[in-house]
Design a protein around this motif. Structure first.
Motif, PDB file in Angstrom:
ATOM      1  N   GLY B  58       0.466  -1.504   0.440  1.00 31.90           N
ATOM      2  CA  GLY B  58      -0.249   0.352   0.271  1.00 31.90           C
ATOM      3  C   GLY B  58       1.011   1.261   0.022  1.00 31.90           C
ATOM      4  N   ALA B  59       2.204   1.599   0.909  1.00 34.25           N
ATOM      5  CA  ALA B  59       2.646   2.662   1.216  1.00 34.25           C
ATOM      6  C   ALA B  59       3.335   2.973   0.276  1.00 34.25           C
ATOM      7  N   GLY B  60       3.908   1.845  -1.019  1.00 30.84           N
ATOM      8  CA  GLY B  60       4.919   2.143  -1.895  1.00 30.84           C
ATOM      9  C   GLY B  60       6.944   2.040  -1.128  1.00 30.84           C
ATOM     10  N   PHE B  61       6.846   1.889  -0.085  1.00 31.06           N
ATOM     11  CA  PHE B  61       7.862   2.182   0.600  1.00 31.06           C
ATOM     12  C   PHE B  61       8.905   1.454  -0.071  1.00 31.06           C
ATOM     13  N   PRO B  62      10.311   1.857  -0.237  1.00 30.28           N
ATOM     14  CA  PRO B  62      11.424   1.072  -0.996  1.00 30.28           C
ATOM     15  C   PRO B  62      11.759  -0.510  -0.373  1.00 30.28           C
ATOM     16  N   GLY B 234       3.706  -5.518 -11.487  1.00 34.96           N
ATOM     17  CA  GLY B 234       2.156  -5.734  -9.688  1.00 34.96           C
ATOM     18  C   GLY B 234       1.094  -5.618 -10.641  1.00 34.96           C
ATOM     19  N   ILE B 235       0.574  -6.514  -9.340  1.00 35.53           N
ATOM     20  CA  ILE B 235      -0.824  -7.043 -10.175  1.00 35.53           C
ATOM     21  C   ILE B 235      -2.559  -6.452  -9.394  1.00 35.53           C
ATOM     22  N   PHE B 236      -2.934  -5.986 -10.352  1.00 37.93           N
ATOM     23  CA  PHE B 236      -4.138  -5.199 -10.320  1.00 37.93           C
ATOM     24  C   PHE B 236      -5.573  -5.911 -10.675  1.00 37.93           C
ATOM     25  N   LYS B 273     -19.125   5.003 -13.604  1.00 34.49           N
ATOM     26  CA  LYS B 273     -18.969   6.100 -12.777  1.00 34.49           C
ATOM     27  C   LYS B 273     -18.665   6.477 -11.641  1.00 34.49           C
ATOM     28  N   PHE B 274     -17.830   5.460 -10.689  1.00 28.08           N
ATOM     29  CA  PHE B 274     -16.525   5.436  -9.962  1.00 28.08           C
ATOM     30  C   PHE B 274     -15.784   4.790  -9.772  1.00 28.08           C
ATOM     31  N   TRP B 275     -14.962   4.837  -9.257  1.00 27.16           N
ATOM     32  CA  TRP B 275     -13.621   3.586  -8.746  1.00 27.16           C
ATOM     33  C   TRP B 275     -12.832   4.024  -7.975  1.00 27.16           C
ATOM     34  N   THR B 276     -12.431   2.946  -7.926  1.00 26.81           N
ATOM     35  CA  THR B 276     -11.238   2.782  -6.072  1.00 26.81           C
ATOM     36  C   THR B 276      -9.524   2.596  -6.970  1.00 26.81           C
ATOM     37  N   PRO B 277      -8.757   3.685  -7.439  1.00 23.13           N
ATOM     38  CA  PRO B 277      -7.569   3.109  -7.788  1.00 23.13           C
ATOM     39  C   PRO B 277      -6.692   2.080  -6.603  1.00 23.13           C
ATOM     40  N   GLY B 278      -6.830   2.287  -5.815  1.00 26.59           N
ATOM     41  CA  GLY B 278      -6.005   0.692  -4.662  1.00 26.59           C
ATOM     42  C   GLY B 278      -6.649   0.510  -3.155  1.00 26.59           C
ATOM     43  N   GLY B 307      -2.231   2.708  -3.853  1.00 19.38           N
ATOM     44  CA  GLY B 307      -2.600   1.263  -2.816  1.00 19.38           C
ATOM     45  C   GLY B 307      -2.438  -0.320  -3.301  1.00 19.38           C
ATOM     46  N   THR B 308      -3.333  -0.502  -3.355  1.00 18.40           N
ATOM     47  CA  THR B 308      -2.629  -1.965  -3.523  1.00 18.40           C
ATOM     48  C   THR B 308      -3.542  -2.315  -4.967  1.00 18.40           C
ATOM     49  N   ARG B 309      -3.580  -1.242  -5.640  1.00 20.54           N
ATOM     50  CA  ARG B 309      -4.525  -1.477  -7.208  1.00 20.54           C
ATOM     51  C   ARG B 309      -5.725  -2.459  -6.934  1.00 20.54           C
TER      52      ARG B 309
END
Ligand SMILES: Cc1cc2nc3c(=O)[nH]c(=O)nc-3n(C[C@H](O)[C@H](O)[C@H](O)COP(=O)(O)O)c2cc1C
Ligand code: SF4
Ligand code: FES
Lengths: 228, 428
Positions: B58-62, B234-236, B273-278, B307-309
């Motif tokens: 989620g946070a994308g820290f290296p 990454g897995i979407f 209409k709407f979606w969550t990216p993550g 986030g988590t795609r």
């Protein structure tokens, strides 16, 4: 009911898996549910005794987690996902249809009728990491994917009657107590049942194979491609 | 079409008995472990750094940088690797299929990563509500141990017991220590004082599962994929009103428009209409955002988070107020109760939203909601509280009128039956 010696032994066995025994508490409570049918005072006392905690300390942990039940549930405990995506895709309608059919509330077990082999209960569950199979229903924490109201009622009737019902992505669904024993970390030999993946898990892979796409320079997917 | 799919982690999911040791080895499984064992641990850390892999939880820290934060080895203080397999963020459904189809990918990743950080005991914390996945993980860890692949590494596969907050890394540690899962104050960070107050690395399943492929193909191979700062694949996860929902593994930076094309478009040709990216904790997007590259930077620049795609897709039949209310009830239910802004705040948010959804209340309630969100965002002890405000503020931003319509209509103007899977199949 009191906890028998075999169970005490297994509780100690769980605690011994960890560098610090208290880490075993969650699986120990799963084991208690597998023998007692819920987290009972006797089960709390047993965990407390094995770990050197007070019953109040164990109880404070048990009440924090939704999988621990203070009341007994059915032999088959049905969790209908009613988090947003499943709710919209039909989870709300499924939950309504099933609770009306069984005439049960959240903490109740449906009446065992003459001829029923097993009991059932129903709860709403949160997103169970299977949204691509919405609407999703869990029975004893096994997946039933892409459900419909009528289809689930038929499945639940089959379970009550004692007919074998297979999870969409797993084995024949075992009883709740048997499931809780696995969650305590005791294998039941069923890991090889069911498929590797359901159809939705494979959609992207199948498109990539049809198109001959592999990650640049990688032989990772190549083996499967040449087989096609 | 410009975009392609790039199955790496998902490449073997369709193979015969993919979940078994034999099945995994048939496609080269555990060869990367051999390669890594022949390397100095530090060299493996450098390799992961060089790949540009960023946390997939989620946070994308290296990831390599996180490993580099461990303090020097001290006598008598073990180091631990903990894998976060709690996957409970609404919409997120990638780790569970990975673990069901190919648990050995994770086990191999754990073995390599443990070598890299010099850990002798690794834990996999799996949410408890996925029985068959737990069976497969227990079996995979046992098979790897019995085959002598783990050396002196011990892997403990642990089942949780139902609590979203246990996905937050410090709450997870408390839970793994047998306590209520409540977040810890940081610092100290887990790298310094984590599990049993020992230095601990915590990573998401997909992060650790990506490590074998990086070792196998090299850090440049991974780094060359994706975008400049969001490397690799990454897995979407597409769910909801798309023709073919499911898992699509692609380079970071693919757009929803491209993914939708691969997924056969919106179901029944309806409008997005709407979606969550993550996941539900990331602000909603609309059809304005179809061309936003799905990488960490671009999604943030457009006002949300990668986030988590977890791409939950809703078409025009869905009431956004109903959707947001349900997510808010989730946050209320899952708030761990440790801090006041979140514990009290999520309760009040749900109250006000429920009233609005019933068509009661007034237009000023929207400002009240935004005010309440202001009091939670940035003032909560952990990111659960922040996340709870995302669907509310973003939906008011894009769909204010729809809230007001509920007041005019005296309730929800939508027919919930129209958005179900079965309604759609009936009209096909
Ligand atoms: C409320 C909440 C829930 C979370 N749930 C998960 C989860 O289920 N799985 C996960 O990997 N990370 C989850 N995270 C993120 C973790 O705290 C942590 O950032 C992550 O496990 C680090 O791994 P990564 O760097 O490999 O992504 C959650 C965070 C919060 C605030
Ligand atoms: S923000 Fe919510 S979940 Fe996080 S510590 Fe505070 S009460 Fe607990
Ligand atoms: S919303 Fe039901 S499984 Fe995710």
């Amino acid at each position: 009911m009191s906890i028998d010696e075999k169970t005490y032994g297994e509780l100690r066995e769980i605690a011994a898996r960890y560098p610090q025994a208290r880490s075993g508490l969650l699986p120990m409570l799963h084991l208690v549910q597998s023998t007692e049918g819920s987290v009972t005072p006797a089960g709390i006392d047993a965990c407390a005794e094995v770990l050197g905690l007070t019953p109040a300390e164990v109880s404070a942990v048990a009440t924090f987690y939704t999988m621990y039940k203070r009341h007994r549930v059915g032999d088959f405990h049905v969790g209908v996902c009613t988090n947003t995506l499943c709710a919209v895709m039909g989870g709300d309608a499924i939950h309504q249809r099933l609770t009306e059919h069984l005439d049960v509330g959240p903490d109740e077990i449906a009446d065992k009728r003459q001829g029923d082999q097993y009991t059932v209960s129903v709860e709403r569950v949160e997103c169970n990491a299977a949204c691509d199979y919405a609407p999703v229903v869990m029975v004893n924490w096994e997946f039933l994917d892409n459900q419909t109201p009528d289809g689930l009622v038929r499945t639940v009737e089959a379970l009550r009657a004692g007919h074998p019902v297979a999870s969409t992505r797993g084995p024949r669904i075992c009883t709740w107590k048997q499931a809780e024993r696995v969650l305590a970390g005791f294998e039941d030999g069923l890991a090889d049942e069911g498929p590797a993946a359901g159809p939705a898990s494979l959609v992207g892979l199948e498109i990539a194979r049809d198109q001959g796409w592999t990650p640049a320079g990688a032989g990772v997917g190549a083996k499967g491609d040449s087989d096609d | 079409m410009s975009a392609t799919l790039t199955p790496v982690l998902s490449a073997t999911w369709g193979d015969e008995r993919a979940w078994t040791l034999d099945g995994y080895r048939a496609s080269g499984g555990y060869e990367a472990l051999e390669t890594a064992r022949a390397m100095e641990p530090e060299a493996v850390v450098e390799m992961v750094k060089g790949s540009g892999l960023r946390g997939r939880g989620g946070a994308g820290f290296p990831t390599g940088m996180k490993w580099g934060f461990l303090p020097p080895l001290e006598d008598g203080k073990p180091r631990y690797l903990v894998v976060n397999a709690d996957e409970s963020e609404p919409g997120t459904c990638k780790d569970i299929p990975l673990l069901m189809a190919s648990p050995h990918t994770l086990i191999e990743g754990v073995a390599i990563s443990s070598h890299a950080i010099r850990a002798q005991h690794a834990f996999i914390y799996l949410r408890g509500e996925v029985l068959h996945v737990y069976r497969r993980l227990l079996a995979a860890a046992r098979e790897a141990r019995e085959a002598g692949l783990l050396g002196d590494l011990e892997i403990t596969v642990h089942a949780g017991a139902g609590a979203y907050i246990c996905g937050e890394e410090t709450a997870l540690l408390d839970s793994l220590e047998g306590r209520r899962g409540q977040p810890r104050l940081r610092p100290p960070f887990p790298a310094v004082a984590g599990l049993y107050a020992s230095p601990t690395v915590i990573n998401n399943v997909e992060s650790i599962a990506s490590v074998p492929a990086i070792v196998r193909h090299g850090s440049d191979w991974f780094a060359d994929m994706g975008t400049e700062k969001s490397n690799g694949v990454g897995i979407f996860s597409l769910s909801g009103h798309v023709t073919r929902p499911g898992q699509y593994e692609a380079e970071l930076g693919i757009t929803l428009r491209e993914l939708l094309e691969l997924a056969g478009g919106m179901r029944n040709g309806r409008r997005l209409k709407f979606w969550t990216p993550g996941g539900s904790s990331t602000p909603l997007f609309t059809d304005e955002h179809l061309d936003v590259p799905l990488d960490f930077e671009s999604v943030a620049a457009a006002g949300s988070m990668l986030g988590t795609r977890a791409l939950q897709i809703f078409d025009e039949t869905v009431c956004v107020v109903r959707a947001v209310l349900r997510w808010t009830e989730f946050y209320k239910h899952e708030s761990c109760g440790k801090c006041t802004p979140c514990r009290e705040g999520t309760y009040w948010l749900a109250q006000v939203l429920a009233k609005l959804e019933r068509g009661e209340g007034s237009a000023s309630d929207l400002d009240l909601l935004l005010d309440q969100c202001d009091n939670i965002l940035g003032r909560s002890f952990c990111a659960l509280g922040d996340g709870a405000t995302s669907p509310i503020t973003s939906s008011i931003k894009y769909f204010r009128q729809e809230y007001l319509d509920h007041l005019d209509h005296g309730g929800c103007p939508f027919d919930p039956a129209a958005s179900t899977l079965f309604a759609q199949e009936a009209t096909k």
